[in-house]
Motif scaffolding. Structure first.
Motif, PDB file in Angstrom:
ATOM      1  N   VAL A  60      51.596  36.570  37.675  1.00  0.00           N
ATOM      2  CA  VAL A  60      52.022  37.089  38.971  1.00  0.00           C
ATOM      3  C   VAL A  60      52.219  38.595  38.903  1.00  0.00           C
ATOM      4  CG1 VAL A  60      53.897  37.071  40.665  1.00  0.00           C
ATOM      5  CG2 VAL A  60      53.005  34.927  39.771  1.00  0.00           C
ATOM      6  N   HIS A  61      52.761  39.105  37.810  1.00  0.00           N
ATOM      7  CA  HIS A  61      52.981  40.551  37.685  1.00  0.00           C
ATOM      8  C   HIS A  61      51.670  41.334  37.659  1.00  0.00           C
ATOM      9  CE1 HIS A  61      57.287  40.525  37.353  1.00  0.00           C
ATOM     10  NE2 HIS A  61      57.224  39.553  36.474  1.00  0.00           N
ATOM     11  N   ARG A  62      50.608  40.707  37.173  1.00  0.00           N
ATOM     12  CA  ARG A  62      49.320  41.396  37.117  1.00  0.00           C
ATOM     13  C   ARG A  62      48.554  41.319  38.424  1.00  0.00           C
ATOM     14  NH1 ARG A  62      49.317  38.695  32.097  1.00  0.00           N
ATOM     15  NH2 ARG A  62      47.848  37.185  32.908  1.00  0.00           N
ATOM     16  N   VAL A  63      48.990  40.486  39.327  1.00  0.00           N
ATOM     17  CA  VAL A  63      48.281  40.278  40.588  1.00  0.00           C
ATOM     18  C   VAL A  63      48.130  41.563  41.376  1.00  0.00           C
ATOM     19  CG1 VAL A  63      48.504  39.216  42.865  1.00  0.00           C
ATOM     20  CG2 VAL A  63      48.738  37.843  40.822  1.00  0.00           C
ATOM     21  N   GLY A  64      49.156  42.381  41.420  1.00  0.00           N
ATOM     22  CA  GLY A  64      49.114  43.600  42.223  1.00  0.00           C
ATOM     23  C   GLY A  64      47.928  44.478  41.905  1.00  0.00           C
ATOM     24  N   ALA A  65      47.476  44.445  40.678  1.00  0.00           N
ATOM     25  CA  ALA A  65      46.330  45.250  40.281  1.00  0.00           C
ATOM     26  C   ALA A  65      45.016  44.488  40.418  1.00  0.00           C
ATOM     27  CB  ALA A  65      46.499  45.712  38.831  1.00  0.00           C
ATOM     28  N   GLY A  66      45.082  43.244  40.888  1.00  0.00           N
ATOM     29  CA  GLY A  66      43.865  42.453  41.021  1.00  0.00           C
ATOM     30  C   GLY A  66      43.271  42.106  39.665  1.00  0.00           C
ATOM     31  N   ASP A  67      44.107  41.922  38.668  1.00  0.00           N
ATOM     32  CA  ASP A  67      43.714  41.671  37.295  1.00  0.00           C
ATOM     33  C   ASP A  67      42.772  40.471  37.177  1.00  0.00           C
ATOM     34  OD1 ASP A  67      44.407  40.167  34.614  1.00  0.00           O
ATOM     35  OD2 ASP A  67      44.902  42.276  34.295  1.00  0.00           O
ATOM     36  N   ASP A  68      41.677  40.643  36.426  1.00  0.00           N
ATOM     37  CA  ASP A  68      40.713  39.558  36.231  1.00  0.00           C
ATOM     38  C   ASP A  68      41.343  38.368  35.520  1.00  0.00           C
ATOM     39  OD1 ASP A  68      38.692  40.949  37.486  1.00  0.00           O
ATOM     40  OD2 ASP A  68      37.824  41.715  35.616  1.00  0.00           O
ATOM     41  N   GLU A  69      42.232  38.641  34.570  1.00  0.00           N
ATOM     42  CA  GLU A  69      42.895  37.557  33.853  1.00  0.00           C
ATOM     43  C   GLU A  69      43.764  36.740  34.798  1.00  0.00           C
ATOM     44  OE1 GLU A  69      45.891  36.915  30.085  1.00  0.00           O
ATOM     45  OE2 GLU A  69      44.793  38.802  30.268  1.00  0.00           O
ATOM     46  N   ALA A  70      44.444  37.414  35.713  1.00  0.00           N
ATOM     47  CA  ALA A  70      45.268  36.713  36.700  1.00  0.00           C
ATOM     48  C   ALA A  70      44.387  35.845  37.588  1.00  0.00           C
ATOM     49  CB  ALA A  70      46.073  37.705  37.537  1.00  0.00           C
ATOM     50  N   GLU A  71      43.243  36.373  37.988  1.00  0.00           N
ATOM     51  CA  GLU A  71      42.336  35.586  38.820  1.00  0.00           C
ATOM     52  C   GLU A  71      41.899  34.324  38.084  1.00  0.00           C
ATOM     53  OE1 GLU A  71      38.190  35.891  41.365  1.00  0.00           O
ATOM     54  OE2 GLU A  71      38.500  37.266  39.697  1.00  0.00           O
ATOM     55  N   GLY A  72      41.524  34.459  36.841  1.00  0.00           N
ATOM     56  CA  GLY A  72      41.104  33.303  36.053  1.00  0.00           C
ATOM     57  C   GLY A  72      42.215  32.279  35.925  1.00  0.00           C
ATOM     58  N   LEU A  74      46.586  36.731  46.884  1.00  0.00           N
ATOM     59  CA  LEU A  74      47.276  37.932  46.396  1.00  0.00           C
ATOM     60  C   LEU A  74      46.397  38.739  45.445  1.00  0.00           C
ATOM     61  CD1 LEU A  74      50.856  36.538  45.741  1.00  0.00           C
ATOM     62  CD2 LEU A  74      50.192  38.201  47.493  1.00  0.00           C
ATOM     63  N   VAL A  75      45.668  38.055  44.594  1.00  0.00           N
ATOM     64  CA  VAL A  75      44.759  38.745  43.670  1.00  0.00           C
ATOM     65  C   VAL A  75      43.714  39.514  44.460  1.00  0.00           C
ATOM     66  CG1 VAL A  75      42.968  38.428  41.908  1.00  0.00           C
ATOM     67  CG2 VAL A  75      45.094  37.112  41.777  1.00  0.00           C
ATOM     68  N   TYR A  76      43.109  38.829  45.432  1.00  0.00           N
ATOM     69  CA  TYR A  76      42.047  39.475  46.205  1.00  0.00           C
ATOM     70  C   TYR A  76      42.596  40.606  47.066  1.00  0.00           C
ATOM     71  CZ  TYR A  76      39.445  35.456  44.558  1.00  0.00           C
ATOM     72  OH  TYR A  76      38.854  34.506  43.757  1.00  0.00           O
ATOM     73  N   PHE A  77      43.786  40.426  47.593  1.00  0.00           N
ATOM     74  CA  PHE A  77      44.430  41.500  48.353  1.00  0.00           C
ATOM     75  C   PHE A  77      44.661  42.712  47.453  1.00  0.00           C
ATOM     76  CE2 PHE A  77      48.376  43.556  49.861  1.00  0.00           C
ATOM     77  CZ  PHE A  77      47.923  44.021  51.082  1.00  0.00           C
ATOM     78  N   GLY A  78      45.112  42.463  46.231  1.00  0.00           N
ATOM     79  CA  GLY A  78      45.341  43.562  45.288  1.00  0.00           C
ATOM     80  C   GLY A  78      44.087  44.344  44.962  1.00  0.00           C
ATOM     81  N   ARG A  79      42.941  43.709  45.083  1.00  0.00           N
ATOM     82  CA  ARG A  79      41.653  44.362  44.842  1.00  0.00           C
ATOM     83  C   ARG A  79      41.078  45.002  46.098  1.00  0.00           C
ATOM     84  NH1 ARG A  79      38.564  39.549  41.696  1.00  0.00           N
ATOM     85  NH2 ARG A  79      39.672  39.704  39.737  1.00  0.00           N
ATOM     86  N   GLY A  80      41.734  44.788  47.220  1.00  0.00           N
ATOM     87  CA  GLY A  80      41.193  45.290  48.475  1.00  0.00           C
ATOM     88  C   GLY A  80      40.119  44.402  49.050  1.00  0.00           C
ATOM     89  N   GLN A  81      39.990  43.176  48.551  1.00  0.00           N
ATOM     90  CA  GLN A  81      38.986  42.218  49.038  1.00  0.00           C
ATOM     91  C   GLN A  81      39.624  41.367  50.140  1.00  0.00           C
ATOM     92  OE1 GLN A  81      38.196  40.384  45.238  1.00  0.00           O
ATOM     93  NE2 GLN A  81      36.374  41.650  44.922  1.00  0.00           N
TER      94      GLN A  81
END
Length: 103
Positions: free
Chosen positions: A6-18, A53-60
């Motif tokens: 969850v903490h990595r979500v803000g940056a759209g982290d690939d590991e968080a997405e996985g 949240l992940v996609y939002f963090g990436r601007g997607q």
């Protein structure tokens, strides 16, 4: 583990997405096994929201919106079945707020 993702979500982290994709697959399997289980359906909605949240963090925003829309649909079903349960209302409201933040 979940807290770290969850903490990595803000940056759209690939590991968080996985992580969240794997978790969502588990929730989907639980729903297939027990389609009427509200706990399984709640997990599914939350899994969709986490990916959003992940996609939002990436601007997607298109991908985020699609995931939020799925979460909203599941939460609407839960609210229809359990209209007096404040937990379902709270979850649905939070998802609606997050969806609104896309705009």
């Amino acid at each position: 583990h979940d807290r770290d993702a969850v903490h990595r979500v803000g940056a759209g982290d690939d590991e968080a997405e996985g992580y969240f994709l794997r978790a969502l697959a588990e929730h989907e399997a639980r729903v297939r096994a027990a389609p009427d289980d509200p706990v399984a359906r709640t997990g599914l909605a939350r899994g969709e929201g986490n990916l959003a949240l992940v996609y939002f963090g990436r601007g997607q925003t298109d991908r985020a919106e699609a995931r939020y829309d799925r979460a909203v649909a599941v939460e609407a079903e839960l609210l229809a079945r359990f209209p007096d349960d404040p937990a379902y209302r709270t979850d649905a409201a939070g998802t609606q707020v997050n969806l609104g933040l896309l705009y």
